[in-house]
Design an enzyme around this catalytic site. Sequence first.
Site, PDB file in Angstrom:
ATOM      1  N   ARG A  52       0.842  -1.209   0.000  1.00  0.00           N
ATOM      2  CA  ARG A  52       0.000   0.000   0.000  1.00  0.00           C
ATOM      3  C   ARG A  52       0.875   1.257   0.000  1.00  0.00           C
ATOM      4  O   ARG A  52       0.453   2.330  -0.421  1.00  0.00           O
ATOM      5  CB  ARG A  52      -0.973  -0.013   1.187  1.00  0.00           C
ATOM      6  CG  ARG A  52      -1.771   1.253   1.348  1.00  0.00           C
ATOM      7  CD  ARG A  52      -3.150   1.030   1.959  1.00  0.00           C
ATOM      8  NE  ARG A  52      -3.162   0.219   3.152  1.00  0.00           N
ATOM      9  CZ  ARG A  52      -2.714   0.612   4.357  1.00  0.00           C
ATOM     10  NH1 ARG A  52      -2.185   1.808   4.505  1.00  0.00           N
ATOM     11  NH2 ARG A  52      -2.786  -0.202   5.391  1.00  0.00           N
ATOM     12  N   TYR A 109     -13.248  18.484 -16.510  1.00  0.00           N
ATOM     13  CA  TYR A 109     -13.845  17.160 -16.446  1.00  0.00           C
ATOM     14  C   TYR A 109     -14.902  17.132 -15.337  1.00  0.00           C
ATOM     15  O   TYR A 109     -14.609  17.481 -14.200  1.00  0.00           O
ATOM     16  CB  TYR A 109     -12.753  16.109 -16.214  1.00  0.00           C
ATOM     17  CG  TYR A 109     -13.315  14.775 -15.861  1.00  0.00           C
ATOM     18  CD1 TYR A 109     -14.177  14.113 -16.732  1.00  0.00           C
ATOM     19  CD2 TYR A 109     -13.026  14.170 -14.643  1.00  0.00           C
ATOM     20  CE1 TYR A 109     -14.736  12.891 -16.403  1.00  0.00           C
ATOM     21  CE2 TYR A 109     -13.573  12.946 -14.305  1.00  0.00           C
ATOM     22  CZ  TYR A 109     -14.435  12.316 -15.187  1.00  0.00           C
ATOM     23  OH  TYR A 109     -14.997  11.120 -14.850  1.00  0.00           O
ATOM     24  N   ASP A 182      -4.169  19.343 -14.905  1.00  0.00           N
ATOM     25  CA  ASP A 182      -4.649  18.042 -15.366  1.00  0.00           C
ATOM     26  C   ASP A 182      -4.215  17.905 -16.820  1.00  0.00           C
ATOM     27  O   ASP A 182      -4.755  18.555 -17.717  1.00  0.00           O
ATOM     28  CB  ASP A 182      -6.179  17.964 -15.226  1.00  0.00           C
ATOM     29  CG  ASP A 182      -6.721  16.576 -15.576  1.00  0.00           C
ATOM     30  OD1 ASP A 182      -6.067  15.871 -16.372  1.00  0.00           O
ATOM     31  OD2 ASP A 182      -7.791  16.200 -15.072  1.00  0.00           O
ATOM     32  N   LYS A 207      -6.639   6.935 -19.502  1.00  0.00           N
ATOM     33  CA  LYS A 207      -6.866   7.458 -20.859  1.00  0.00           C
ATOM     34  C   LYS A 207      -5.649   7.166 -21.750  1.00  0.00           C
ATOM     35  O   LYS A 207      -5.304   6.024 -21.935  1.00  0.00           O
ATOM     36  CB  LYS A 207      -7.202   8.943 -20.794  1.00  0.00           C
ATOM     37  CG  LYS A 207      -8.185   9.307 -19.693  1.00  0.00           C
ATOM     38  CD  LYS A 207      -9.529   8.620 -19.848  1.00  0.00           C
ATOM     39  CE  LYS A 207     -10.465   9.071 -18.734  1.00  0.00           C
ATOM     40  NZ  LYS A 207     -11.562   8.183 -18.496  1.00  0.00           N
TER      41      LYS A 207
HETATM   42  C1  LIG Z   1      -9.429  15.108 -17.824  1.00  0.00           C
HETATM   43  C2  LIG Z   1      -9.798  14.010 -16.866  1.00  0.00           C
HETATM   44  N1  LIG Z   1      -9.309  14.048 -15.614  1.00  0.00           N
HETATM   45  C3  LIG Z   1      -9.610  13.090 -14.719  1.00  0.00           C
HETATM   46  C4  LIG Z   1     -10.451  12.039 -15.048  1.00  0.00           C
HETATM   47  C5  LIG Z   1     -10.793  10.989 -14.019  1.00  0.00           C
HETATM   48  O1  LIG Z   1     -10.084   9.811 -14.289  1.00  0.00           O
HETATM   49  P1  LIG Z   1     -10.563   8.325 -13.913  1.00  0.00           P
HETATM   50  O2  LIG Z   1     -11.775   8.017 -14.703  1.00  0.00           O
HETATM   51  O3  LIG Z   1      -9.363   7.500 -14.255  1.00  0.00           O
HETATM   52  O4  LIG Z   1     -10.846   8.322 -12.443  1.00  0.00           O
HETATM   53  C6  LIG Z   1     -10.975  11.958 -16.336  1.00  0.00           C
HETATM   54  C7  LIG Z   1     -11.878  10.839 -16.704  1.00  0.00           C
HETATM   55  O5  LIG Z   1     -12.566  10.898 -17.715  1.00  0.00           O
HETATM   56  C8  LIG Z   1     -10.628  12.970 -17.263  1.00  0.00           C
HETATM   57  O6  LIG Z   1     -11.127  12.957 -18.533  1.00  0.00           O
END
Ligand SMILES: Cc1ncc(COP(=O)(O)O)c(C=O)c1O
Length: 389
Positions: A52, A109, A182, A207
């Site tokens: 962990r 997002y 991000d 992604k």
């Molecule tokens: C730009 C962005 N940040 C964060 C996330 C969250 O990621 P996860 O689905 O792996 O938790 C996403 C998911 O679509 C995303 O498109």
Amino acid sequence: MNPQEVAPETLAAQGLGEADPFSGGLAPVINLSTNYEQQPDGSYRQGRVYTRADNPTSEHAEQLLAALEGGGLEDGCACALFGSGMAAATAVFQSLLPGDHVLVSRVLYWGVRKWLAEFALTWGLDVEFTDTCDLAAVAAAIRPGRTRLLWVETPANPMWEITDLAAACDLAHAAGIRVAVDNTVATPVLTRPFESGADLVVHSATKYLNGHGDVLAGAVLTARRDPFWERIRSWRRNAGAMPGPFEAWLLQRGMRTLFLRVHRASQTALEIATRFRGHPALTAVLYPGLPDHPGHEIAARQMHGGFGGMLSIRVAGGAGPARDVLAAVRVFKRATSLGGVESLIEHRRGAEGPSSPVPDDLLRLSIGIEAPGDLIADLEAALEKGAPR
Ligand SMILES: Cc1ncc(COP(=O)(O)O)c(C=O)c1O
């Protein structure tokens, strides 16, 4: 191979270039052990106690991603993998203190926005959404001595708005504010936010980094190992937000083809955006690679080698025709998520729910690595069938 002397593509393709020291295998081994043997003197052979906190398979993927994001930094950067992109993003917010004021991109997002809306208040965070494309608005929103974090997503879901990272970082740093970016959509292939001054970079590794639609993972990277970074690492360990070793192993494998996939998706996305711009069944094609996109000039400066594989289209006639187009595709897959090898199409507002600010006529496209002609023909036929003229 000296990682300092080769291009990031080479590092990615060779998974850092180190063969397994025990077997000589070029593919790294996967280490599934949850615990590590304690020596008679109480020490641990490599300092690891329990998975962990630390796991060699995760560390391999972390080192590779750190090399890709932090290659331009003198001391490199540090990376921590998480069980999902949301676990990574929320670890940053959860490492702040009650009363901290946070500025967040207005367009971002929806999962991050939803988490902030539901939990930031109970966490004691004072979250303010602001248009990070408008630096005067950001400057006006800063509360000296109280604002601790600026959170930027660029290109931002699902309108693909562009924030000028270097200018935003300068502005924030002048007020002593940490900047987190991000970078899920641009990936380090196209943008390395640390080079613009970002303090933290966050990914949904689900992604593009993995790229095959079969891993849920996230990552936080830091430009420096400061006390805030230690809080993020401590949060991961103590909240149990570590991914499993198999996910970490698949992630390092996915990253080996990251450059090929992102370049191919970017080329095809530009081709599709250019082809459908001005199409009579559409009112807009949103893509930062198009010269008339409001963020194009900044994107051209900030994104290197392409504008990414994500675009959105707005269908003439509103939600009904948009859903008809969605129903009519045969090559694009109707599914959520993004950044995989297969092209996806989604009615974003439908996915986000009634509180979504996304226009009802918008379809989000994640471009994969298929033959561009097949995707263009599919979209053309779906628009012909679905949208009114
Ligand atoms: C730009 C962005 N940040 C964060 C996330 C969250 O990621 P996860 O689905 O792996 O938790 C996403 C998911 O679509 C995303 O498109």
